[in-house]
Design an enzyme around this catalytic site. Structure first.
Site, PDB file in Angstrom:
ATOM      1  N   SER A  26       0.805  -1.254   0.049  1.00 32.78           N
ATOM      2  CA  SER A  26       0.060  -0.023  -0.001  1.00 32.78           C
ATOM      3  C   SER A  26       0.832   1.215  -0.014  1.00 32.78           C
ATOM      4  O   SER A  26       1.848   1.388   0.745  1.00 32.78           O
ATOM      5  CB  SER A  26      -0.915  -0.009   1.189  1.00 32.78           C
ATOM      6  OG  SER A  26      -1.426   1.314   1.319  1.00 32.78           O
ATOM      7  N   ARG A  27       0.451   2.169  -0.852  1.00 31.48           N
ATOM      8  CA  ARG A  27       1.092   3.468  -0.891  1.00 31.48           C
ATOM      9  C   ARG A  27       0.384   4.549   0.065  1.00 31.48           C
ATOM     10  O   ARG A  27       0.934   5.624   0.241  1.00 31.48           O
ATOM     11  CB  ARG A  27       0.994   4.093  -2.429  1.00 31.48           C
ATOM     12  CG  ARG A  27       1.618   3.481  -3.307  1.00 31.48           C
ATOM     13  CD  ARG A  27       3.163   3.130  -3.002  1.00 31.48           C
ATOM     14  NE  ARG A  27       4.086   2.712  -3.963  1.00 31.48           N
ATOM     15  CZ  ARG A  27       4.162   1.400  -4.831  1.00 31.48           C
ATOM     16  NH1 ARG A  27       3.560   0.532  -4.291  1.00 31.48           N
ATOM     17  NH2 ARG A  27       4.936   1.267  -5.465  1.00 31.48           N
ATOM     18  N   THR A  73      -8.498  -1.881   2.818  1.00 29.03           N
ATOM     19  CA  THR A  73      -8.240  -2.300   1.297  1.00 29.03           C
ATOM     20  C   THR A  73      -8.509  -3.624   1.195  1.00 29.03           C
ATOM     21  O   THR A  73      -9.091  -4.387   2.192  1.00 29.03           O
ATOM     22  CB  THR A  73      -6.735  -2.037   0.769  1.00 29.03           C
ATOM     23  OG1 THR A  73      -6.597  -2.112  -0.437  1.00 29.03           O
ATOM     24  CG2 THR A  73      -5.530  -2.556   1.809  1.00 29.03           C
ATOM     25  N   LYS A  77     -13.077  -4.488   2.276  1.00 23.45           N
ATOM     26  CA  LYS A  77     -14.051  -3.453   2.050  1.00 23.45           C
ATOM     27  C   LYS A  77     -15.298  -4.022   2.187  1.00 23.45           C
ATOM     28  O   LYS A  77     -16.342  -2.926   2.613  1.00 23.45           O
ATOM     29  CB  LYS A  77     -13.628  -2.870   0.608  1.00 23.45           C
ATOM     30  CG  LYS A  77     -12.551  -1.899   0.817  1.00 23.45           C
ATOM     31  CD  LYS A  77     -12.157  -1.157  -0.679  1.00 23.45           C
ATOM     32  CE  LYS A  77     -11.350  -0.219  -0.613  1.00 23.45           C
ATOM     33  NZ  LYS A  77     -10.903   0.441  -1.944  1.00 23.45           N
ATOM     34  N   ASP A 114     -13.739   6.060  -2.488  1.00 23.82           N
ATOM     35  CA  ASP A 114     -13.236   5.790  -3.607  1.00 23.82           C
ATOM     36  C   ASP A 114     -13.797   6.521  -4.765  1.00 23.82           C
ATOM     37  O   ASP A 114     -13.225   7.085  -5.808  1.00 23.82           O
ATOM     38  CB  ASP A 114     -13.488   4.358  -3.905  1.00 23.82           C
ATOM     39  CG  ASP A 114     -12.440   3.425  -3.048  1.00 23.82           C
ATOM     40  OD1 ASP A 114     -11.478   4.186  -2.654  1.00 23.82           O
ATOM     41  OD2 ASP A 114     -12.719   2.179  -2.759  1.00 23.82           O
ATOM     42  N   GLY A 140     -15.177  -4.434 -15.811  1.00 22.57           N
ATOM     43  CA  GLY A 140     -14.967  -4.751 -14.484  1.00 22.57           C
ATOM     44  C   GLY A 140     -16.113  -4.633 -13.630  1.00 22.57           C
ATOM     45  O   GLY A 140     -16.830  -3.972 -13.919  1.00 22.57           O
ATOM     46  N   ALA A 141     -16.256  -5.444 -12.672  1.00 24.23           N
ATOM     47  CA  ALA A 141     -17.435  -5.230 -11.727  1.00 24.23           C
ATOM     48  C   ALA A 141     -17.124  -5.466 -10.383  1.00 24.23           C
ATOM     49  O   ALA A 141     -18.030  -6.167  -9.649  1.00 24.23           O
ATOM     50  CB  ALA A 141     -18.609  -6.194 -12.226  1.00 24.23           C
ATOM     51  N   ILE A 229      -8.031   2.692 -13.397  1.00 21.58           N
ATOM     52  CA  ILE A 229      -7.477   2.800 -11.939  1.00 21.58           C
ATOM     53  C   ILE A 229      -6.664   2.266 -11.254  1.00 21.58           C
ATOM     54  O   ILE A 229      -6.482   2.539 -10.136  1.00 21.58           O
ATOM     55  CB  ILE A 229      -9.060   2.861 -11.148  1.00 21.58           C
ATOM     56  CG1 ILE A 229      -9.552   1.460 -10.938  1.00 21.58           C
ATOM     57  CG2 ILE A 229     -10.344   3.522 -11.679  1.00 21.58           C
ATOM     58  CD1 ILE A 229     -10.531   1.002 -10.047  1.00 21.58           C
TER      59      ILE A 229
HETATM   60  N1  LIG Z   1      -6.562   3.911  -7.701  1.00 20.16           N
HETATM   61  C1  LIG Z   1      -7.310   3.722  -6.627  1.00 20.16           C
HETATM   62  O1  LIG Z   1      -7.616   4.451  -5.762  1.00 20.16           O
HETATM   63  C2  LIG Z   1      -7.958   2.342  -6.658  1.00 20.16           C
HETATM   64  C3  LIG Z   1      -9.260   2.080  -5.800  1.00 20.16           C
HETATM   65  C4  LIG Z   1      -9.739   0.716  -5.920  1.00 20.16           C
HETATM   66  C5  LIG Z   1      -9.275  -0.096  -6.602  1.00 20.16           C
HETATM   67  N2  LIG Z   1      -8.030   0.087  -7.278  1.00 20.16           N
HETATM   68  C6  LIG Z   1      -7.272  -1.047  -8.323  1.00 20.16           C
HETATM   69  O2  LIG Z   1      -8.247  -1.382  -9.101  1.00 20.16           O
HETATM   70  C7  LIG Z   1      -8.242  -3.077  -9.334  1.00 20.16           C
HETATM   71  C8  LIG Z   1      -9.400  -3.828  -8.748  1.00 20.16           C
HETATM   72  O3  LIG Z   1      -9.657  -3.854  -7.697  1.00 20.16           O
HETATM   73  P1  LIG Z   1     -10.894  -4.201  -7.032  1.00 20.16           P
HETATM   74  O4  LIG Z   1     -10.979  -3.740  -5.477  1.00 20.16           O
HETATM   75  O5  LIG Z   1     -11.980  -3.756  -7.865  1.00 20.16           O
HETATM   76  O6  LIG Z   1     -10.762  -5.628  -7.259  1.00 20.16           O
HETATM   77  P2  LIG Z   1     -11.809  -6.794  -7.063  1.00 20.16           P
HETATM   78  O7  LIG Z   1     -12.990  -6.336  -6.417  1.00 20.16           O
HETATM   79  O8  LIG Z   1     -11.291  -8.126  -6.731  1.00 20.16           O
HETATM   80  O9  LIG Z   1     -12.489  -6.848  -8.631  1.00 20.16           O
HETATM   81  C9  LIG Z   1     -11.368  -7.245  -9.585  1.00 20.16           C
HETATM   82  C10 LIG Z   1     -11.965  -7.184 -11.080  1.00 20.16           C
HETATM   83  O10 LIG Z   1     -11.051  -7.471 -12.059  1.00 20.16           O
HETATM   84  C11 LIG Z   1     -11.472  -8.791 -12.759  1.00 20.16           C
HETATM   85  N3  LIG Z   1     -10.414  -9.593 -13.179  1.00 20.16           N
HETATM   86  C12 LIG Z   1      -9.527 -10.273 -12.415  1.00 20.16           C
HETATM   87  N4  LIG Z   1      -8.705 -11.070 -13.227  1.00 20.16           N
HETATM   88  C13 LIG Z   1      -9.336 -10.937 -14.367  1.00 20.16           C
HETATM   89  C14 LIG Z   1      -8.897 -11.692 -15.603  1.00 20.16           C
HETATM   90  N5  LIG Z   1      -7.757 -12.327 -15.600  1.00 20.16           N
HETATM   91  N6  LIG Z   1      -9.595 -11.342 -16.847  1.00 20.16           N
HETATM   92  C15 LIG Z   1     -10.564 -10.255 -16.786  1.00 20.16           C
HETATM   93  N7  LIG Z   1     -10.944  -9.608 -15.585  1.00 20.16           N
HETATM   94  C16 LIG Z   1     -10.167  -9.991 -14.531  1.00 20.16           C
HETATM   95  C17 LIG Z   1     -12.539  -9.209 -11.871  1.00 20.16           C
HETATM   96  O11 LIG Z   1     -13.498 -10.051 -12.786  1.00 20.16           O
HETATM   97  P3  LIG Z   1     -14.257 -11.374 -12.309  1.00 20.16           P
HETATM   98  O12 LIG Z   1     -15.656 -10.543 -11.606  1.00 20.16           O
HETATM   99  O13 LIG Z   1     -14.706 -12.070 -13.594  1.00 20.16           O
HETATM  100  O14 LIG Z   1     -13.458 -11.983 -11.278  1.00 20.16           O
HETATM  101  C18 LIG Z   1     -13.225  -8.175 -11.332  1.00 20.16           C
HETATM  102  O15 LIG Z   1     -13.903  -7.305 -12.386  1.00 20.16           O
HETATM  103  C19 LIG Z   1      -6.766  -3.168  -8.562  1.00 20.16           C
HETATM  104  O16 LIG Z   1      -5.833  -3.213  -9.327  1.00 20.16           O
HETATM  105  C20 LIG Z   1      -6.902  -2.022  -7.480  1.00 20.16           C
HETATM  106  O17 LIG Z   1      -5.428  -1.695  -7.010  1.00 20.16           O
HETATM  107  C21 LIG Z   1      -7.515   1.358  -7.421  1.00 20.16           C
END
Ligand SMILES: NC(=O)c1ccc[n+]([C@@H]2O[C@H](COP(=O)([O-])OP(=O)(O)OC[C@H]3O[C@@H](n4cnc5c(N)ncnc54)[C@H](OP(=O)(O)O)[C@@H]3O)[C@@H](O)[C@H]2O)c1
Length: 286
Positions: A26-27, A73, A77, A114, A140-141, A229
């Protein structure tokens, strides 16, 4: 920096942290500790490696330890929703908590910043952005997508084309957020870019250690804005491809920086600034 309360925060040792498993990537400590130093405040922000089974006990320990609150994180969440004493309407609607605030009586309030971070980063980098400029494609979802879809809908997006590898998860978001969300089959994601004003990646694809997002940008208008993101690395393969294609891009680091501001307002009654210097400090960690 604006200070909301008359009482000086300089009289207190300010404490907050981030709970995750794993958490050392985490940053957030870098970000919050920069603000403590920059504003000459006595305080600290610590990474807290908390396993899922320890989350409830860890949250309940915040008050006795003197913490003002914490961020959450992966993977906490969504589960934290059921563990805190109060959940604000935005977090309830998004279905996840990104921030916990210890209230005066020691009880815990959950919020989700967020979506705020997503929008304010966008507005800082692209001040003319408007959510209703045309169709927005969201890939993504997961948890990040929930905050993104919520914010886009709040800001007046009229058409959100949502596609996810696991179709049922995208359908669940369509049911929850209703119109303007339209789910699109994963195999049709490339064609979904046709006529889009904006593309947002919320999947973990493109993140360090993961494969690049499998998405052909040929059909995306060059006028479209592309927002990833994911912020590790800062320049994801998607953003590199989008720039090559002639699109404007927004990276995910600013989303992390901006979501921290409402957390400080709630924890410390202070309103710190997101500046180029802060961004450079974080960029130097990549
Ligand atoms: N910039 C920011 O402040 C911020 C804030 C939140 C998150 N993020 C980043 O956003 C990313 C997702 O975070 P999250 O919390 O949303 O994670 P999450 O709830 O685990 O969701 C992961 C998403 O990625 C998809 N995915 C995973 N592997 C995949 C693959 N091989 N092919 C296609 N889709 C795939 C998943 O699809 P399925 O439903 O099919 O598994 C789901 O839609 C991370 O990199 C996180 O660091 C950044």
């Amino acid at each position: 920096m604006r200070q909301y309360y008359v009482m000086s925060q300089r009289d207190r040792f300010l404490m907050a942290g981030v709970m995750g498993w794993p958490v050392m990537h985490s940053r957030s400590p870098k970000l919050h500790n920069y603000w403590f130093a920059h504003y000459g405040l006595a305080g600290t922000y610590v990474p807290l490696a908390i396993k899922p089974e320890g989350l409830e006990a860890a949250l309940r320990a915040l008050a006795p330890l003197g913490f003002s609150g914490c961020n959450l994180t992966i993977p906490h969440k969504e589960r934290a929703l059921a563990l805190v004493d109060a959940v604000d309407p935005v977090a309830r609607r998004i279905g996840a908590i990104s921030c916990v605030v210890v209230r005066r009586d020691g009880s815990l309030a959950g919020s989700n910043n967020d979506g705020y971070g997503f929008v304010h980063n966008l507005l800082q980098q692209q001040p003319d952005w408007s959510a209703d400029a045309g169709p927005v494609v969201v890939i993504g979802a997961g948890g990040g997508a929930r905050a993104v879809v919520y914010s886009l809908a709040e800001r007046g997006a009229r058409e959100i084309r949502l596609t996810n590898r696991t179709f049922a998860r995208a359908q669940a978001l369509e049911r929850e957020f209703g119109s303007p969300v339209k789910t699109i089959a994963w195999d049709d994601r490339h064609a979904a870019l046709d006529g889009a004003a904006m593309l947002v990646n919320t999947t973990s694809q493109g993140m360090v250690g993961e494969s690049p997002l499998d998405l052909a940008l040929d059909g995306l208008p060059t006028s479209a804005l592309v927002y990833d993101i994911v912020y590790v690395p800062l320049q994801t393969p998607l953003l590199a491809a989008a720039r090559q294609h002639g699109n404007r891009t927004v990276d995910g680091l600013g989303m992390l920086l901006h979501q921290a501001r409402p957390a400080w307002q709630a924890w410390f009654a202070l309103d710190p600034e997101v500046t180029p210097e802060l961004r450079a400090v974080l960029e130097a960690t990549f």
